[in-house]
Design a protein around this motif. Sequence first.
Motif, PDB file in Angstrom:
ATOM      1  N   ARG A  33       0.870  -1.186   0.000  1.00  0.00           N
ATOM      2  CA  ARG A  33       0.000   0.000   0.000  1.00  0.00           C
ATOM      3  C   ARG A  33       0.903   1.231   0.000  1.00  0.00           C
ATOM      4  O   ARG A  33       1.749   1.393   0.860  1.00  0.00           O
ATOM      5  CB  ARG A  33      -0.883   0.021   1.242  1.00  0.00           C
ATOM      6  CG  ARG A  33      -1.858   1.185   1.263  1.00  0.00           C
ATOM      7  CD  ARG A  33      -2.565   1.306   2.607  1.00  0.00           C
ATOM      8  NE  ARG A  33      -3.366   0.149   2.933  1.00  0.00           N
ATOM      9  CZ  ARG A  33      -4.684   0.065   2.752  1.00  0.00           C
ATOM     10  NH1 ARG A  33      -5.342   1.076   2.254  1.00  0.00           N
ATOM     11  NH2 ARG A  33      -5.329  -1.039   3.073  1.00  0.00           N
ATOM     12  N   VAL A  34       0.707   2.104  -0.988  1.00  0.00           N
ATOM     13  CA  VAL A  34       1.498   3.330  -1.057  1.00  0.00           C
ATOM     14  C   VAL A  34       0.643   4.570  -0.793  1.00  0.00           C
ATOM     15  O   VAL A  34       1.168   5.633  -0.496  1.00  0.00           O
ATOM     16  CB  VAL A  34       2.256   3.461  -2.400  1.00  0.00           C
ATOM     17  CG1 VAL A  34       3.334   2.387  -2.498  1.00  0.00           C
ATOM     18  CG2 VAL A  34       1.312   3.384  -3.585  1.00  0.00           C
ATOM     19  N   GLN A  35      -0.661   4.439  -0.918  1.00  0.00           N
ATOM     20  CA  GLN A  35      -1.623   5.455  -0.511  1.00  0.00           C
ATOM     21  C   GLN A  35      -2.880   4.706  -0.080  1.00  0.00           C
ATOM     22  O   GLN A  35      -2.945   3.490  -0.214  1.00  0.00           O
ATOM     23  CB  GLN A  35      -1.913   6.450  -1.642  1.00  0.00           C
ATOM     24  CG  GLN A  35      -0.720   7.324  -1.962  1.00  0.00           C
ATOM     25  CD  GLN A  35      -1.046   8.387  -2.991  1.00  0.00           C
ATOM     26  OE1 GLN A  35      -2.094   8.361  -3.643  1.00  0.00           O
ATOM     27  NE2 GLN A  35      -0.143   9.329  -3.163  1.00  0.00           N
ATOM     28  N   LYS A  36      -3.874   5.417   0.417  1.00  0.00           N
ATOM     29  CA  LYS A  36      -5.034   4.741   1.012  1.00  0.00           C
ATOM     30  C   LYS A  36      -5.666   3.696   0.104  1.00  0.00           C
ATOM     31  O   LYS A  36      -5.977   2.605   0.538  1.00  0.00           O
ATOM     32  CB  LYS A  36      -6.078   5.768   1.446  1.00  0.00           C
ATOM     33  CG  LYS A  36      -5.587   6.593   2.608  1.00  0.00           C
ATOM     34  CD  LYS A  36      -6.646   7.534   3.082  1.00  0.00           C
ATOM     35  CE  LYS A  36      -6.030   8.543   3.986  1.00  0.00           C
ATOM     36  NZ  LYS A  36      -6.369   8.566   5.310  1.00  0.00           N
ATOM     37  N   SER A  37      -5.865   3.994  -1.150  1.00  0.00           N
ATOM     38  CA  SER A  37      -6.482   3.053  -2.079  1.00  0.00           C
ATOM     39  C   SER A  37      -5.600   2.809  -3.290  1.00  0.00           C
ATOM     40  O   SER A  37      -6.084   2.603  -4.408  1.00  0.00           O
ATOM     41  CB  SER A  37      -7.851   3.579  -2.530  1.00  0.00           C
ATOM     42  OG  SER A  37      -8.723   3.670  -1.444  1.00  0.00           O
ATOM     43  N   VAL A  38      -4.288   2.813  -3.075  1.00  0.00           N
ATOM     44  CA  VAL A  38      -3.328   2.612  -4.156  1.00  0.00           C
ATOM     45  C   VAL A  38      -2.282   1.597  -3.707  1.00  0.00           C
ATOM     46  O   VAL A  38      -1.685   1.745  -2.645  1.00  0.00           O
ATOM     47  CB  VAL A  38      -2.636   3.936  -4.556  1.00  0.00           C
ATOM     48  CG1 VAL A  38      -1.644   3.708  -5.688  1.00  0.00           C
ATOM     49  CG2 VAL A  38      -3.656   4.994  -4.950  1.00  0.00           C
ATOM     50  N   PHE A  39      -2.087   0.581  -4.550  1.00  0.00           N
ATOM     51  CA  PHE A  39      -1.111  -0.462  -4.249  1.00  0.00           C
ATOM     52  C   PHE A  39      -0.145  -0.635  -5.408  1.00  0.00           C
ATOM     53  O   PHE A  39      -0.537  -0.535  -6.570  1.00  0.00           O
ATOM     54  CB  PHE A  39      -1.818  -1.798  -4.002  1.00  0.00           C
ATOM     55  CG  PHE A  39      -2.455  -1.893  -2.654  1.00  0.00           C
ATOM     56  CD1 PHE A  39      -1.826  -2.564  -1.621  1.00  0.00           C
ATOM     57  CD2 PHE A  39      -3.680  -1.296  -2.411  1.00  0.00           C
ATOM     58  CE1 PHE A  39      -2.408  -2.645  -0.366  1.00  0.00           C
ATOM     59  CE2 PHE A  39      -4.280  -1.378  -1.166  1.00  0.00           C
ATOM     60  CZ  PHE A  39      -3.631  -2.057  -0.137  1.00  0.00           C
ATOM     61  N   GLU A  40       1.103  -0.912  -5.070  1.00  0.00           N
ATOM     62  CA  GLU A  40       2.110  -1.297  -6.045  1.00  0.00           C
ATOM     63  C   GLU A  40       2.341  -2.793  -5.880  1.00  0.00           C
ATOM     64  O   GLU A  40       2.586  -3.272  -4.770  1.00  0.00           O
ATOM     65  CB  GLU A  40       3.407  -0.529  -5.816  1.00  0.00           C
ATOM     66  CG  GLU A  40       3.274   0.951  -6.083  1.00  0.00           C
ATOM     67  CD  GLU A  40       4.530   1.744  -5.799  1.00  0.00           C
ATOM     68  OE1 GLU A  40       4.554   2.934  -6.162  1.00  0.00           O
ATOM     69  OE2 GLU A  40       5.482   1.197  -5.205  1.00  0.00           O
ATOM     70  N   VAL A  41       2.252  -3.530  -6.991  1.00  0.00           N
ATOM     71  CA  VAL A  41       2.362  -4.982  -6.955  1.00  0.00           C
ATOM     72  C   VAL A  41       3.423  -5.426  -7.953  1.00  0.00           C
ATOM     73  O   VAL A  41       3.418  -5.002  -9.105  1.00  0.00           O
ATOM     74  CB  VAL A  41       1.008  -5.640  -7.327  1.00  0.00           C
ATOM     75  CG1 VAL A  41       1.132  -7.148  -7.403  1.00  0.00           C
ATOM     76  CG2 VAL A  41      -0.080  -5.221  -6.350  1.00  0.00           C
ATOM     77  N   THR A  42       4.325  -6.275  -7.492  1.00  0.00           N
ATOM     78  CA  THR A  42       5.266  -6.959  -8.374  1.00  0.00           C
ATOM     79  C   THR A  42       4.849  -8.423  -8.394  1.00  0.00           C
ATOM     80  O   THR A  42       4.741  -9.041  -7.335  1.00  0.00           O
ATOM     81  CB  THR A  42       6.710  -6.807  -7.859  1.00  0.00           C
ATOM     82  OG1 THR A  42       7.023  -5.413  -7.771  1.00  0.00           O
ATOM     83  CG2 THR A  42       7.696  -7.477  -8.791  1.00  0.00           C
ATOM     84  N   CYS A  43       4.575  -8.970  -9.584  1.00  0.00           N
ATOM     85  CA  CYS A  43       4.028 -10.331  -9.645  1.00  0.00           C
ATOM     86  C   CYS A  43       4.391 -11.015 -10.953  1.00  0.00           C
ATOM     87  O   CYS A  43       4.951 -10.405 -11.860  1.00  0.00           O
ATOM     88  CB  CYS A  43       2.519 -10.286  -9.471  1.00  0.00           C
ATOM     89  SG  CYS A  43       1.645  -9.409 -10.786  1.00  0.00           S
ATOM     90  N   THR A  44       4.006 -12.270 -11.027  1.00  0.00           N
ATOM     91  CA  THR A  44       4.148 -13.054 -12.259  1.00  0.00           C
ATOM     92  C   THR A  44       2.818 -12.996 -13.017  1.00  0.00           C
ATOM     93  O   THR A  44       1.790 -12.610 -12.444  1.00  0.00           O
ATOM     94  CB  THR A  44       4.470 -14.524 -11.920  1.00  0.00           C
ATOM     95  OG1 THR A  44       3.339 -15.088 -11.243  1.00  0.00           O
ATOM     96  CG2 THR A  44       5.718 -14.644 -11.064  1.00  0.00           C
ATOM     97  N   PRO A  45       2.800 -13.406 -14.280  1.00  0.00           N
ATOM     98  CA  PRO A  45       1.525 -13.442 -15.005  1.00  0.00           C
ATOM     99  C   PRO A  45       0.481 -14.333 -14.322  1.00  0.00           C
ATOM    100  O   PRO A  45      -0.701 -13.998 -14.295  1.00  0.00           O
ATOM    101  CB  PRO A  45       1.914 -13.977 -16.385  1.00  0.00           C
ATOM    102  CG  PRO A  45       3.331 -13.520 -16.567  1.00  0.00           C
ATOM    103  CD  PRO A  45       3.947 -13.646 -15.193  1.00  0.00           C
TER     104      PRO A  45
END
Length: 96
Positions: A33-45
């Motif tokens: 979570r980087v802001q209240k309703s914002v997420f940064e995700v690192t993932c695979t397909p």
Amino acid sequence: MELLITYDVETVTPVGAARLRKVARICEGYGHRVQKSVFEVTCTPTTRLQLLAALNHAIDHRTDSVRIYQLDHGTFTAAQHLGAAVDPPHDGPLIL
């Protein structure tokens, strides 16, 4: 793969507030979570498909909105932060 996820979930009703918490918990399971309703995700397909399925199942398609942006690799590390911004460790393991 890097994803930026934003959401707007109706919270006027108790059911909507519960959906908001569920969407947040799903996102917390996949990214930072980087802001209240914002997420940064690192993932695979494959993980992306699992995340999309979970979010798709959790929201009310008549009132809620989830936006998912696929970003170029390295975008998170190149991001500029102003103010009280967090700098999540995208390269490390996600511990819940």
